[in-house]
Design a protein around this motif. Structure first.
Motif, PDB file in Angstrom:
ATOM      1  N   UNK A 153       0.835  -1.201   0.000  1.00 12.95           N
ATOM      2  CA  UNK A 153       0.000   0.000   0.000  1.00 12.95           C
ATOM      3  C   UNK A 153       0.870   1.252   0.000  1.00 12.95           C
ATOM      4  N   UNK A 154       0.481   2.228  -0.817  1.00 14.79           N
ATOM      5  CA  UNK A 154       1.166   3.514  -0.825  1.00 14.79           C
ATOM      6  C   UNK A 154       0.596   4.459   0.226  1.00 14.79           C
ATOM      7  N   UNK A 155      -0.591   4.186   0.723  1.00  8.75           N
ATOM      8  CA  UNK A 155      -1.250   5.013   1.732  1.00  8.75           C
ATOM      9  C   UNK A 155      -1.746   4.113   2.852  1.00  8.75           C
ATOM     10  N   UNK A 156      -2.200   4.730   3.918  1.00  4.02           N
ATOM     11  CA  UNK A 156      -2.715   3.958   5.047  1.00  4.02           C
ATOM     12  C   UNK A 156      -3.997   3.241   4.630  1.00  4.02           C
ATOM     13  N   UNK A 157      -4.023   1.962   4.893  1.00  2.00           N
ATOM     14  CA  UNK A 157      -5.150   1.152   4.446  1.00  2.00           C
ATOM     15  C   UNK A 157      -6.437   1.541   5.159  1.00  2.00           C
ATOM     16  N   UNK A 158      -6.321   1.959   6.442  1.00  2.00           N
ATOM     17  CA  UNK A 158      -7.523   2.287   7.208  1.00  2.00           C
ATOM     18  C   UNK A 158      -8.227   3.533   6.667  1.00  2.00           C
ATOM     19  N   UNK A 159      -7.464   4.420   6.005  1.00  3.62           N
ATOM     20  CA  UNK A 159      -8.032   5.683   5.531  1.00  3.62           C
ATOM     21  C   UNK A 159      -8.391   5.665   4.053  1.00  3.62           C
ATOM     22  N   UNK A 160      -8.328   4.506   3.411  1.00  2.09           N
ATOM     23  CA  UNK A 160      -8.644   4.435   1.989  1.00  2.09           C
ATOM     24  C   UNK A 160     -10.143   4.607   1.762  1.00  2.09           C
ATOM     25  N   UNK A 161     -10.540   5.454   0.808  1.00  2.00           N
ATOM     26  CA  UNK A 161     -11.979   5.579   0.487  1.00  2.00           C
ATOM     27  C   UNK A 161     -12.502   4.289  -0.142  1.00  2.00           C
ATOM     28  N   UNK A 162     -13.813   4.149  -0.060  1.00  2.00           N
ATOM     29  CA  UNK A 162     -14.443   2.955  -0.610  1.00  2.00           C
ATOM     30  C   UNK A 162     -14.730   3.088  -2.097  1.00  2.00           C
TER      31      UNK A 162
END
Length: 801
Positions: A153-162
């Motif tokens: 992941x390039x970004x935090x997985x918890x904050x990924x939009x749906x």
């Protein structure tokens, strides 16, 4: 407001750049502005008309308008000797002005900066694409992390939009580049340092009262960027039909400057110049006789015109080809124009750009104190050929050069209210109290019979104290007495009807002011209907806010333009101002992380937006939606907290829809998991039951087998035991048979023996008895009983042994 003269006194803009820089050209521009605005035509030039109109509107807004028109209306040939009235104006308009202005200044807003240069746009796009990649490869990244321990992941997985809708909202609410945060903090620091909140109150007041507001931004190396309030009554500008004044080519303001301050600002002025300047005060008095009376005149001040003039210039470059094959550019003036056949391999390249000139001129004279091309011109980085004026002006209700304001709509009704108020005073001054009529002849016919005289004073005392009246229906001669009621009350009700009519007229014009301005009773709270629901009252107040929204939007436009100007001025601070370090430290005091970005701030191009914070009505609508969603359990408490922290109602509602959808998806997924868990539990229960049944059957079978086995063993043991027992029994039986046989043989033998013994004994007994019988017969003894008595049997009697 007077319209611009049709004559054009300005010099040509097609002259060379060198001529535009000349003092004579600047003087022509200054004189043209003075000719357009201050040319005396029967003492009614454009500047004076503007000044008088704005001055009168401000007096109305303060409730201090001139009362001469009211005196002329009520006087008879100028005679007011019979009128004793209070001429003080009724302060009706100030109330409505305060409602609008205070309501506008209380509205809060946030300044939003968005980097719109190619680097900022590419950075935002790159971040968005990285999120999209994570969203699309979410399952693959989870598989890699679970099976191989690799976090792709390039970004935090918890904050990924749906989805993309949530991503767009995330980019609006959450994503912010550090340089954008630094720009917003820089703008806030500059506005706080210049007391912009106080300036905002003043131009909102001008927008409400005059219908026009103005703010000026400037830059100098000692103070940095400054924001100044501009009085619209002092403004001069080229004719325009646009309410936003974006097409004006000159704009300026008139300032009353003390001569000592003038000498400080322009040190090149000599004493003779200052003496000449001081002689222009007669022009000041003539130009502003309405606004500046003789009592207010200051002989130490002069009227100075500060103006900006927008024109164009040619940027000319000499492009020469070098020996290495490259091009070398050298800046030239606009007169550079090489012949076509000239040797040297060079050519002329040019472009036209807007430029701004600054000028200062003493009104009433030909003294031009300053004329130069403006330094640090504000040029949008998106279009370097454009230039912004130092003045930001807006008049939301301007048409054909004429400005309309909220106060100008209602001055006529305010005059009628004042006249009605004066008429009420007239009617009230002429009202007389109720009196009594006393018939003296009727009193003469009354005899009290106790020697007391019933005189008029006594009758009045009795009437006022008891309300009783003594009278006679017949005279002493027996005739009918026409004065049988000697005291009668006189009612004067002629003035009450006039007062009611005037009060109705007063209320009519007050309602006309409300209808004209849109400021209803719900807005000011003066006459709330007790039978009206709270929602109806709020709806009426919201409609009133809609009627004055153009003033709010005009103020926000001024703020937005001012912030955009400040954004361009920040580049000047970073590049040129000695206050650069102090300014950067002031920003860094709020966020140290932005210090590094601040040093490169002038390299960025920002779009400035004003985000109006929601008012109480909008907050309540959002809160109602949140409460309804909480009651329906469509969102969680954490979602409600996040929603209340969003200042944009549109984004808050979008976030509410997304959170509701995610909550529904989570609930649906949870229900499916519960169903699957229940089904799995049921299957496991059935499997357990089946296994239990199998185990039970196996156990039963095993038990049955064991029972059968035990039974067989028992049978075998039983048979063996029976065999043993039978054997034992047979042996015992054989033994017993043998014994029995022996006993039988023995018994037979014993019987035989016993028989023989008994036979022998009987033989002996018979022999004895015969012997005794023989003896008896021989001896003659008595008879002898040979039976043995019972219980006395004794073998001794048998003589055995």
């Amino acid at each position: 407001m007077a319209q611009s003269s049709t004559k054009n006194f300005f010099p040509s803009q097609t002259v060379s750049d060198a001529e535009k820089l000349s003092h004579d050209y600047g003087l022509k521009v200054g004189k043209a502005i003075a000719q357009e605005w201050f040319h005396n035509d029967r003492n009614t030039h454009r500047y004076r008309i503007n000044n008088n109109n704005f001055h009168n509107l401000r007096l109305y807004a303060r409730g201090e308008q001139s009362i001469q028109k009211y005196k002329d209306e009520l006087s008879i040939n100028g005679d007011l000797s019979y009128l004793n009235l209070d001429w003080t104006p009724v302060p009706i308009i100030p109330k409505f002005v305060d409602i609008v202005v205070n309501g506008m200044t209380d509205r809060m807003y946030d300044i939003k900066a968005f980097s719109q240069d190619p680097y900022g746009v590419s950075k935002r796009t790159e971040y968005m694409e990285s999120i999209l990649r994570d969203m699309r490869a979410k399952e693959f990244n989870a598989f890699a992390l679970q099976n191989f321990g690799l976090n792709l992941n390039e970004n935090e997985e918890e904050k990924l939009p749906e989805d993309e809708e949530e991503l767009a909202l995330h980019m609006q609410l959450t994503y912010k580049q550090e340089v954008e945060v630094a720009e917003e903090q820089a703008l806030n620091v500059l506005m706080r340092g210049n007391n912009y909140d106080l300036i905002k109150k003043r131009f909102y007041y001008d927008l409400t009262v005059l219908g026009i507001g103005a703010v000026k931004t400037s830059f100098n190396t000692s103070e940095g960027v400054t924001i100044d309030y501009v009085d619209p009554a002092d403004l001069v500008y080229s004719y325009t039909d646009s309410p936003y004044f974006e097409d004006v080519y000159y704009v300026g303001e008139v300032k009353s400057i003390p001569i000592n301050e003038l000498a400080k600002q322009f040190p090149h002025l000599t004493e003779s110049d200052l003496e000449e300047v001081s002689r222009t005060k007669s022009f000041n008095r003539n130009s502003n006789s309405t606004r500046y009376t003789l009592e207010k005149e200051d002989n130490n001040k002069v009227q100075v015109l500060y103006f900006n003039y927008k024109t164009y210039m040619n940027e000319v470059y000499k492009v020469k080809e070098t020996l290495a094959g490259g091009d070398k550019m050298i800046k030239k003036d606009d007169s550079f124009n090489p012949p076509e056949g000239m040797d040297g391999n060079f050519q002329r390249m040019s472009r036209v750009i807007e430029v701004l000139y600054e000028g200062v001129m003493i009104l009433g004279s030909n003294k031009l104190l300053k004329w130069e091309m403006a330094r640090n011109m504000m040029r949008p980085k998106s279009d370097y050929t454009k230039v912004k004026m130092n003045y930001n002006i807006v008049a939301p209700r301007m048409y054909n050069g004429k400005i309309e304001s909220l106060v100008s709509r209602v001055t006529g009704f305010a005059d009628m209210i004042q006249l009605t108020h004066l008429k009420l005073q007239q009617v009230m001054s002429r009202l007389v109290p109720d009196g009594v009529y006393l018939d003296a002849d009727g009193l003469a016919e009354i005899d009290l019979g106790n020697g007391t005289n019933y005189n008029p004073q006594e009758a009045l005392n009795m009437f006022f104290q008891t309300g009783s009246v003594i009278g006679r229906s017949m005279t002493s001669e027996g005739d009918m007495n026409p004065g049988k009621v000697p005291i009668q009350e006189i009612q004067s009700s002629a003035g009450s009807g006039k007062m009611q009519s005037l009060i109705q007229t007063y209320n009519y014009y007050l309602q006309m002011i409300r209808d004209t301005t849109g400021l209803n009773e719900a807005r000011d709270g003066s006459m709330p209907d007790k039978n009206a629901l709270v929602g109806v009252q709020k709806l009426a107040a919201a409609n009133s806010n809609t009627a004055t929204r153009h003033i709010l939007e005009a103020g926000l436009y001024l703020t937005s333009e001012t912030c955009e100007s400040l954004s361009l001025r920040i580049s000047d601070i970073i590049e040129y101002s000695p206050t650069k370090d102090a300014f950067i430290q002031a920003i860094g005091a709020h966020n140290v992380a932005t210090l590094e970005e601040m040093t490169q701030l002038h390299l960025y191009d920002f779009g400035i937006f004003i985000e109006l914070l929601p008012d109480e009505e909008e907050k309540q609508l959002l809160e109602n939606n949140i409460q309804m969603a909480l009651q329906q359990q469509s969102i969680d408490l954490e979602d409600a907290i996040d929603l209340r922290n969003v200042n944009n109602i549109k984004y808050a509602n979008q976030l509410l829809k997304i959170r509701r959808k995610k909550k529904q998806d989570r609930d649906q997924q949870l229900n499916q998991q519960n169903i699957q868990a229940q089904a799995q539990a049921n299957a496991q229960a059935q499997q357990v039951a089946a296994q239990a049944e199998v185990q039970k059957n196996q156990a039963l079978t095993q038990i049955q087998s064991q029972l059968e086995q035990m039974k067989a063993q028992l049978d075998a043991q039983k048979m063996e035991q029976e065999h043993v027992l039978r054997k034992d029994i047979l042996m015992l039986e054989h033994q017993m048979n043998l014994q029995l046989k022996g006993m039988e043989v023995q018994g037979v033998q014993n019987r035989e023996i016993e028989k023989e013994d008994r036979k022998d004994e009987r033989t002996k007994i018979q022999a004895t008895q015969q012997s005794e019988l023989i003896d008896q017969r021989q001896t003659g003894k008595p008879p002898k009983n040979f039976e043995t008595p019972k219980g006395t049997f004794d073998l001794s009697s048998f003589n055995i042994g």
